[in-house]
Design a protein around this motif. Structure first.
Motif, PDB file in Angstrom:
ATOM      1  N   PRO A 416       0.810  -1.225   0.000  1.00  0.00           N
ATOM      2  CA  PRO A 416       0.000   0.000   0.000  1.00  0.00           C
ATOM      3  C   PRO A 416       0.842   1.272   0.000  1.00  0.00           C
ATOM      4  N   ILE A 417       1.973   1.243   0.715  1.00  0.00           N
ATOM      5  CA  ILE A 417       2.839   2.428   0.779  1.00  0.00           C
ATOM      6  C   ILE A 417       3.481   2.697  -0.576  1.00  0.00           C
ATOM      7  N   ILE A 418       4.053   1.647  -1.180  1.00  0.00           N
ATOM      8  CA  ILE A 418       4.711   1.807  -2.473  1.00  0.00           C
ATOM      9  C   ILE A 418       3.705   2.206  -3.539  1.00  0.00           C
ATOM     10  N   ALA A 419       2.543   1.543  -3.553  1.00  0.00           N
ATOM     11  CA  ALA A 419       1.536   1.832  -4.574  1.00  0.00           C
ATOM     12  C   ALA A 419       1.035   3.268  -4.476  1.00  0.00           C
ATOM     13  N   THR A 420       0.806   3.741  -3.256  1.00  0.00           N
ATOM     14  CA  THR A 420       0.327   5.120  -3.079  1.00  0.00           C
ATOM     15  C   THR A 420       1.380   6.119  -3.535  1.00  0.00           C
ATOM     16  N   ALA A 421       2.653   5.847  -3.211  1.00  0.00           N
ATOM     17  CA  ALA A 421       3.734   6.747  -3.626  1.00  0.00           C
ATOM     18  C   ALA A 421       3.867   6.784  -5.148  1.00  0.00           C
ATOM     19  N   LEU A 422       3.749   5.618  -5.791  1.00  0.00           N
ATOM     20  CA  LEU A 422       3.862   5.566  -7.254  1.00  0.00           C
ATOM     21  C   LEU A 422       2.677   6.229  -7.930  1.00  0.00           C
ATOM     22  N   TRP A 423       1.500   6.045  -7.380  1.00  0.00           N
ATOM     23  CA  TRP A 423       0.289   6.693  -7.898  1.00  0.00           C
ATOM     24  C   TRP A 423       0.442   8.214  -7.834  1.00  0.00           C
ATOM     25  N   SER A 424       0.957   8.711  -6.711  1.00  0.00           N
ATOM     26  CA  SER A 424       1.164  10.146  -6.564  1.00  0.00           C
ATOM     27  C   SER A 424       2.246  10.648  -7.518  1.00  0.00           C
ATOM     28  N   ALA A 425       3.349   9.878  -7.630  1.00  0.00           N
ATOM     29  CA  ALA A 425       4.458  10.285  -8.505  1.00  0.00           C
ATOM     30  C   ALA A 425       4.035  10.326  -9.963  1.00  0.00           C
ATOM     31  N   ALA A 426       3.070   9.479 -10.341  1.00  0.00           N
ATOM     32  CA  ALA A 426       2.611   9.435 -11.735  1.00  0.00           C
ATOM     33  C   ALA A 426       1.477  10.422 -12.000  1.00  0.00           C
ATOM     34  N   GLY A 427       1.215  11.307 -11.030  1.00  0.00           N
ATOM     35  CA  GLY A 427       0.208  12.329 -11.237  1.00  0.00           C
ATOM     36  C   GLY A 427      -1.216  11.804 -11.319  1.00  0.00           C
ATOM     37  N   GLY A 428      -1.494  10.717 -10.609  1.00  0.00           N
ATOM     38  CA  GLY A 428      -2.846  10.171 -10.606  1.00  0.00           C
ATOM     39  C   GLY A 428      -3.043   9.005 -11.544  1.00  0.00           C
ATOM     40  N   SER A 429      -2.049   8.704 -12.372  1.00  0.00           N
ATOM     41  CA  SER A 429      -2.128   7.544 -13.259  1.00  0.00           C
ATOM     42  C   SER A 429      -1.710   6.288 -12.498  1.00  0.00           C
ATOM     43  N   THR A 430      -2.132   5.144 -12.991  1.00  0.00           N
ATOM     44  CA  THR A 430      -1.820   3.888 -12.307  1.00  0.00           C
ATOM     45  C   THR A 430      -0.744   3.073 -13.027  1.00  0.00           C
ATOM     46  N   TRP A 431      -0.129   3.633 -14.050  1.00  0.00           N
ATOM     47  CA  TRP A 431       0.799   2.819 -14.836  1.00  0.00           C
ATOM     48  C   TRP A 431       2.003   2.373 -14.015  1.00  0.00           C
ATOM     49  N   MET A 432       2.488   3.249 -13.120  1.00  0.00           N
ATOM     50  CA  MET A 432       3.639   2.865 -12.304  1.00  0.00           C
ATOM     51  C   MET A 432       3.257   1.810 -11.264  1.00  0.00           C
ATOM     52  N   VAL A 433       2.024   1.855 -10.786  1.00  0.00           N
ATOM     53  CA  VAL A 433       1.538   0.823  -9.864  1.00  0.00           C
ATOM     54  C   VAL A 433       1.519  -0.531 -10.560  1.00  0.00           C
ATOM     55  N   GLY A 434       1.081  -0.522 -11.823  1.00  0.00           N
ATOM     56  CA  GLY A 434       1.091  -1.747 -12.610  1.00  0.00           C
ATOM     57  C   GLY A 434       2.496  -2.292 -12.827  1.00  0.00           C
ATOM     58  N   VAL A 435       3.440  -1.399 -13.081  1.00  0.00           N
ATOM     59  CA  VAL A 435       4.833  -1.827 -13.256  1.00  0.00           C
ATOM     60  C   VAL A 435       5.362  -2.452 -11.966  1.00  0.00           C
ATOM     61  N   TYR A 436       4.969  -1.887 -10.843  1.00  0.00           N
ATOM     62  CA  TYR A 436       5.370  -2.438  -9.543  1.00  0.00           C
ATOM     63  C   TYR A 436       4.869  -3.869  -9.383  1.00  0.00           C
ATOM     64  N   LEU A 437       3.599  -4.117  -9.692  1.00  0.00           N
ATOM     65  CA  LEU A 437       3.061  -5.470  -9.620  1.00  0.00           C
ATOM     66  C   LEU A 437       3.773  -6.390 -10.599  1.00  0.00           C
ATOM     67  N   ALA A 438       4.056  -5.897 -11.808  1.00  0.00           N
ATOM     68  CA  ALA A 438       4.756  -6.708 -12.799  1.00  0.00           C
ATOM     69  C   ALA A 438       6.156  -7.091 -12.310  1.00  0.00           C
ATOM     70  N   ALA A 439       6.851  -6.138 -11.666  1.00  0.00           N
ATOM     71  CA  ALA A 439       8.202  -6.417 -11.161  1.00  0.00           C
ATOM     72  C   ALA A 439       8.160  -7.471 -10.060  1.00  0.00           C
ATOM     73  N   ALA A 440       7.183  -7.363  -9.155  1.00  0.00           N
ATOM     74  CA  ALA A 440       7.040  -8.367  -8.094  1.00  0.00           C
ATOM     75  C   ALA A 440       6.731  -9.732  -8.701  1.00  0.00           C
ATOM     76  N   SER A 441       5.944  -9.738  -9.761  1.00  0.00           N
ATOM     77  CA  SER A 441       5.565 -10.995 -10.415  1.00  0.00           C
ATOM     78  C   SER A 441       6.756 -11.640 -11.120  1.00  0.00           C
ATOM     79  N   VAL A 442       7.646 -10.822 -11.640  1.00  0.00           N
ATOM     80  CA  VAL A 442       8.857 -11.362 -12.264  1.00  0.00           C
ATOM     81  C   VAL A 442       9.704 -12.089 -11.214  1.00  0.00           C
ATOM     82  N   LEU A 443       9.821 -11.510 -10.032  1.00  0.00           N
ATOM     83  CA  LEU A 443      10.563 -12.173  -8.950  1.00  0.00           C
ATOM     84  C   LEU A 443       9.897 -13.496  -8.573  1.00  0.00           C
ATOM     85  N   THR A 444       8.569 -13.499  -8.538  1.00  0.00           N
ATOM     86  CA  THR A 444       7.843 -14.742  -8.260  1.00  0.00           C
ATOM     87  C   THR A 444       8.075 -15.761  -9.364  1.00  0.00           C
ATOM     88  N   LEU A 445       8.068 -15.313 -10.593  1.00  0.00           N
ATOM     89  CA  LEU A 445       8.291 -16.213 -11.723  1.00  0.00           C
ATOM     90  C   LEU A 445       9.666 -16.870 -11.641  1.00  0.00           C
TER      91      LEU A 445
END
Length: 467
Positions: A416-445
């Motif tokens: 929640p902390i990282i996602a909120t910070a990325l959402w704010s940094a992207a000016g209200g867009s969620t693309w960076m939040v999606g990249v965060y989930l994708a990066a975590a998923s790569v580690l899981t993969l």
């Protein structure tokens, strides 16, 4: 200590006959995790709507909210400590007694939150007591999931271990529906003439306590169900063979450290996805479209109802993932689901960045919730079998509990902390939040690719023996 298969007492490792009926196994493994996730959703809601006002009064609302979330996050720190304590207890004294202890501790702590005095009544003692109870909840939860998963899988019929492993996983969608449904009922039942949902005088005075007190009912049912359980034959065989270790933690870290690390990261994408679909999506969905960062501006009650629809798919596909994992294997299924999660994550802006408030944008949001929760079911369901299968019987509770709960810190506590910070940094867009989930998923993969398939392992014969 090293892991090695031993025969059962009758000479056949496969001669495993569960001592508990399917109904007893389902009830005992499901009820505790239902209370666990119910507690999470109830506390998360109260942390936003109630605790900043009643336990952390401040002229700065943001400071009060952060203090409230700080206490909320404290449970994540306590969970690995609980995992070590209850893991030791479960691998030394048995699954049944440990599960009863976990549920009783959790139930008492949750109930006590519902009767706490507020800051206005006892001053600084109120938030201090809230912190103590939250740490107690996290401590108890550290041992709950693994014990429930072991009860399910160690009592499973042949070739149905992943199916039975989904029973404790169903606690997440069921707990969500019960907790949020109860809050909605309270909201509609109590007057709030100021139009501010769930922040009426009645709600702040006593209504918020009802969900915490109600947990006592589920805990009482859970204790009754768990008291009827027989200890698993698998653990009894480990005792009979004399392979119970004095300090399971030391044996786990000495001989199964790789499994702990791989299990932790195998669970990472699941945790990040879970908290993005619940906590972050609720924050983003209900934030004003004119705020900074901008959200979707959907009413709280409307968005929760949208989430509940998605969570129904979460429950259905959690249950479906079990038989599928029993057929194709846990590793293969999770690898493909993780790849799909990466694709889904990179599509966040398509689903979420339309803030027009039209029926089309609302349909996109609902599609996002349904698809995300469906993937959540497919990735969360097999974990009930995979993580315990990575460890032999004599350290199975400790190993799976540590992997599960350390992953909760890396994924759940930070998401929640990282996602909120990325959402704010992207000016209200969620693309960076999606990249965060994708990066975590790569580690899981990567972690999944480094693991071996556990579907056909001799689960009930892999007791663990001394060198």
């Amino acid at each position: 200590m090293s892991s090695q298969s031993l025969p059962q007492a009758d000479g056949s490792a496969a001669a495993h006959k569960p001592l508990n009926s399917p109904a007893e196994v389902i009830g005992a493994s499901l009820v505790g995790t239902t209370v666990e996730f119910y507690d999470f959703y109830v506390y998360a809601t109260a942390a936003v709507l109630v605790f900043p006002k009643l336990f952390f009064p401040s002229v700065n609302h943001t400071a009060a909210l952060l203090a409230s979330f700080g206490v909320f996050g404290a449970a994540m720190v306590a969970r690995p400590v609980g995992a070590i304590f209850y893991g030791h207890m479960g691998d030394k004294s048995g699954r049944k007694a440990t599960l009863v202890a976990c549920l009783l501790t959790m139930g008492v702590a949750t109930f006590c939150v519902g009767i706490l005095p507020t800051y206005g009544q006892v001053g600084i003692l109120a938030p201090a007591l809230l912190l103590i109870l939250r740490l107690t909840q996290g401590f108890a939860l550290g041992g709950e999931w693994s014990g429930a998963a072991l009860v399910a899988t160690e009592n499973a019929p042949e070739n149905k271990r992943a199916l039975y492993g989904t029973f404790p996983q169903l606690g997440a969608p069921i707990g969500f529906i019960i907790a949020n449904g109860l809050f909605l009922i309270i909201n509609y039942s109590l007057p709030h003439p100021d139009g501010s949902a769930m922040q009426s005088d009645a709600f702040l005075s006593w209504g918020w306590r009802i969900p915490f007190l109600f947990s006592a009912v589920m805990v009482a049912i859970g204790l009754w169900v768990r008291s009827k359980l027989a200890e698993s034959e698998t653990f009894k065989q480990a005792e009979k063979q004399g392979v119970i270790v004095k300090v399971p933690l030391f044996d786990t870290l000495r001989h199964h450290f790789k499994a702990v690390v791989l299990g932790t990261f195998a669970m990472l994408a699941t945790y990040v996805l879970f908290y993005l679909m619940t906590t972050f999506s609720l924050t983003y969905g209900t934030a004003s479209s004119s705020a900074s960062p901008a959200g979707l501006g959907i009413e709280y009650t409307d968005f929760v109802l949208m989430q509940i629809i998605g969570v129904v798919f979460f429950g259905l596909f959690t249950l479906l993932s079990g038989p599928l994992a029993d057929v194709v294997g846990r590793r293969k299924l999770l690898i493909w689901v993780t790849v799909i999660i990466i694709v889904f994550a990179l599509m966040f802006p398509i689903f979420l960045d339309d803030k027009s408030g039209t029926s089309f944008s609302g349909a996109l949001v609902e599609a996002f919730l349904i698809l995300g929760f469906t993937l959540m079911g497919f990735t969360f369901g097999p974990m009930g079998a995979l993580l315990p299968e990575m460890f032999p019987t004599n350290v199975r509770y400790t190993g799976s509990a540590i992997a599960y709960n350390v992953s909760s810190i890396i994924g759940a506590a930070l998401a929640p902390i990282i996602a909120t910070a990325l959402w704010s940094a992207a000016g209200g867009s969620t693309w960076m939040v999606g990249v965060y989930l994708a990066a975590a998923s790569v580690l899981t993969l990567v972690a999944l690719l480094l693991t071996h398939e556990t579907k056909d392992m001799d689960y009930n014969g892999d007791l663990g023996v001394s060198d």
